[in-house]
Design an enzyme around this catalytic site. Structure first.
Site, short mmCIF file in Angstrom:
data_model
loop_
_atom_site.label_atom_id
_atom_site.label_comp_id
_atom_site.label_asym_id
_atom_site.label_seq_id
_atom_site.Cartn_x
_atom_site.Cartn_y
_atom_site.Cartn_z
CE1 TYR A 1 -4.15 1.05 -0.57
CE2 TYR A 1 -4.73 0.35 1.63
CZ TYR A 1 -5.10 0.84 0.41
OH TYR A 1 -6.42 1.11 0.16
CD GLU B 1 -1.88 5.27 -6.41
OE1 GLU B 1 -2.59 6.16 -5.93
OE2 GLU B 1 -2.16 4.05 -6.28
C1 LIG Z 1 -11.55 11.79 -8.06
C2 LIG Z 1 -10.19 12.06 -7.52
C3 LIG Z 1 -9.92 11.28 -6.30
C4 LIG Z 1 -8.61 11.60 -5.74
C5 LIG Z 1 -8.48 11.00 -4.37
C6 LIG Z 1 -7.12 11.09 -3.88
C7 LIG Z 1 -6.94 10.47 -2.54
C8 LIG Z 1 -6.46 9.10 -2.62
C9 LIG Z 1 -6.02 8.46 -1.39
C10 LIG Z 1 -6.11 6.98 -1.58
C11 LIG Z 1 -4.84 6.34 -1.91
C12 LIG Z 1 -5.07 4.98 -2.55
C13 LIG Z 1 -3.83 4.49 -3.12
C14 LIG Z 1 -3.94 3.13 -3.75
O1 LIG Z 1 -4.44 3.26 -5.07
C15 LIG Z 1 -2.63 2.51 -3.76
C16 LIG Z 1 -2.71 1.03 -3.90
O2 LIG Z 1 -3.70 0.40 -4.04
S1 LIG Z 1 -1.24 0.30 -3.80
C17 LIG Z 1 -1.56 -1.43 -3.75
C18 LIG Z 1 -1.92 -1.95 -2.38
N1 LIG Z 1 -3.29 -1.78 -2.23
C19 LIG Z 1 -4.04 -2.52 -1.43
O3 LIG Z 1 -3.60 -3.38 -0.71
C20 LIG Z 1 -5.46 -2.23 -1.55
C21 LIG Z 1 -6.15 -2.49 -0.30
N2 LIG Z 1 -7.47 -2.00 -0.51
C22 LIG Z 1 -8.48 -2.83 -0.68
O4 LIG Z 1 -8.38 -4.01 -0.56
C23 LIG Z 1 -9.83 -2.28 -1.00
O5 LIG Z 1 -9.72 -1.31 -1.86
C24 LIG Z 1 -10.62 -1.90 0.21
C25 LIG Z 1 -11.90 -1.19 -0.21
C26 LIG Z 1 -9.82 -0.96 1.12
C27 LIG Z 1 -10.93 -3.23 0.87
O6 LIG Z 1 -11.66 -3.10 1.95
P1 LIG Z 1 -12.79 -4.16 2.32
O7 LIG Z 1 -13.55 -3.57 3.43
O8 LIG Z 1 -13.54 -4.60 1.11
O9 LIG Z 1 -11.94 -5.35 2.89
P2 LIG Z 1 -12.03 -6.87 2.64
O10 LIG Z 1 -11.33 -7.21 1.40
O11 LIG Z 1 -11.49 -7.49 3.91
O12 LIG Z 1 -13.58 -7.21 2.46
C28 LIG Z 1 -14.59 -7.05 3.49
C29 LIG Z 1 -15.72 -8.06 3.27
O13 LIG Z 1 -16.31 -7.88 2.00
C30 LIG Z 1 -16.12 -9.04 1.20
N3 LIG Z 1 -15.89 -8.60 -0.18
C31 LIG Z 1 -15.40 -7.43 -0.56
N4 LIG Z 1 -15.31 -7.37 -1.88
C32 LIG Z 1 -15.75 -8.57 -2.33
C33 LIG Z 1 -15.89 -9.14 -3.61
N5 LIG Z 1 -15.54 -8.47 -4.73
N6 LIG Z 1 -16.37 -10.39 -3.71
C34 LIG Z 1 -16.73 -11.09 -2.60
N7 LIG Z 1 -16.63 -10.61 -1.35
C35 LIG Z 1 -16.13 -9.36 -1.24
C36 LIG Z 1 -14.92 -9.72 1.81
O14 LIG Z 1 -14.84 -11.08 1.54
C37 LIG Z 1 -15.18 -9.47 3.27
O15 LIG Z 1 -16.22 -10.31 3.72
P3 LIG Z 1 -16.08 -11.19 5.03
O16 LIG Z 1 -15.91 -10.21 6.14
O17 LIG Z 1 -17.35 -11.96 5.13
O18 LIG Z 1 -14.88 -12.06 4.84
#
Ligand SMILES: CCCCCCCCCCCCC[C@@H](O)CC(=O)SCCNC(=O)CCNC(=O)[C@H](O)C(C)(C)COP(=O)(O)OP(=O)(O)OC[C@H]1O[C@@H](n2cnc3c(N)ncnc32)[C@H](O)[C@@H]1OP(=O)(O)O
Length: 242
Positions: free
Chosen positions: A164, A171
């Protein structure tokens, strides 16, 4: 009396059936979506490796994968919809910020400004995004199929600790590299006087975007750290509603 009780039971049964059908459809859709996204990011990973092995340079790499990247990253907008309609238990705001910032990076920075496409920082965030998304979507897929190997779960909730911040650095360096070109070209900007009587300077907009990482990124990072504690260590976390 008896008949109204029976009615209640029938209604309950109908509601339960509807809920079950809904959740079967949702699970089927999510499984399809996650498989498609895993495949998409794997295709990107292979295309990047093939390009680098064949050409021995990163110059031209972005152009060679631009179409596939734009398609799969833009398609991630669907995830905001998943949260909004409640088929995944994630905050619309957290997902919205993550997805929109990526789409902004792809369309309004890297794709729009040819001069920065060969910057090392572009390759940095592309490699980091690709590693993250292959892990994330394969985690969701195997989780839905109830076939989740521990190493994918481990990778999903550990790799982000390093990836991250590294992705954010890639970016920010890319936006920083874009600033002189944006200033010189005046792209996406509106100067006064004009018929709308509105002025907009994309150069300052980019500086604001860079500054907005300071309050927004820690929120995403701490959200992931909380998810990690919940999933890997079984902690009960009470999240605030959107
Ligand atoms: C318009 C101009 C905007 C300008 C804004 C400028 C500000 C920007 C600041 C932001 C910076 C971001 C930078 C970023 O782009 C850099 C990178 O990404 S670098 C690479 C590293 N990145 C990561 O590791 C990304 C981590 N982020 C994420 O994983 C997600 O985006 C996030 C939304 C944060 C994930 O959160 P979430 O709450 O979904 O976590 P979980 O994955 O643990 O999921 C929770 C539960 O939901 C279920 N789930 C979610 N999605 C799915 C799916 N597609 N299919 C099935 N189930 C899904 C998941 O299983 C969990 O359920 P349970 O609790 O039952 O297990």
């Amino acid at each position: 009396m008896a008949s109204s009780e029976e009615d209640g039971t029938v209604e309950e049964k109908e509601n339960n059936n509807k809920k079950r059908t809904k959740s079967t459809v949702a699970t089927a859709w999510l499984t399809f979506y996650n498989i498609a996204m895993t495949a998409g990011w794997l295709v990107l990973a292979m295309a990047m490796m093939r390009f680098y092995i064949q050409k021995g340079t990163h110059r031209g790499l972005y152009r060679s994968i631009a179409r596939t990247l734009k398609f799969f990253q833009t398609f991630a907008l669907v995830e905001v919809g998943h949260c909004a309609i409640g088929i995944v238990k994630t905050s619309v705001i957290v997902t919205g910020v993550q997805v929109c910032s990526r789409i902004f990076m792809v369309w309004f920075i890297t794709n729009s400004i040819r001069q920065i496409q060969n910057e090392e920082s572009v390759i940095l965030f592309l490699v980091v995004w690709t590693m993250t998304e292959i892990t994330r979507y394969s985690y969701y897929t195997f989780n839905l199929l109830r076939l989740l190997p521990y190493f994918i779960k481990w990778a999903r909730y550990n790799l982000f600790i390093v990836l991250y911040p590294v992705g954010v650095i890639g970016e920010l360096l890319t936006i920083y590299a874009a600033l002189p070109f944006v200033r010189r070209s005046g792209m996406y900007s509106m100067r006064l006087p004009n018929k709308y009587n509105v002025s907009f300077d994309y150069y300052y907009c980019l500086i604001i975007v860079m500054l907005s990482y300071i309050p927004l990124f820690p929120q995403l990072y701490f959200h992931m750290l909380r998810q990690r504690r919940r999933v890997l260590h079984g902690e009960v976390i009470v999240e605030k509603d959107d």
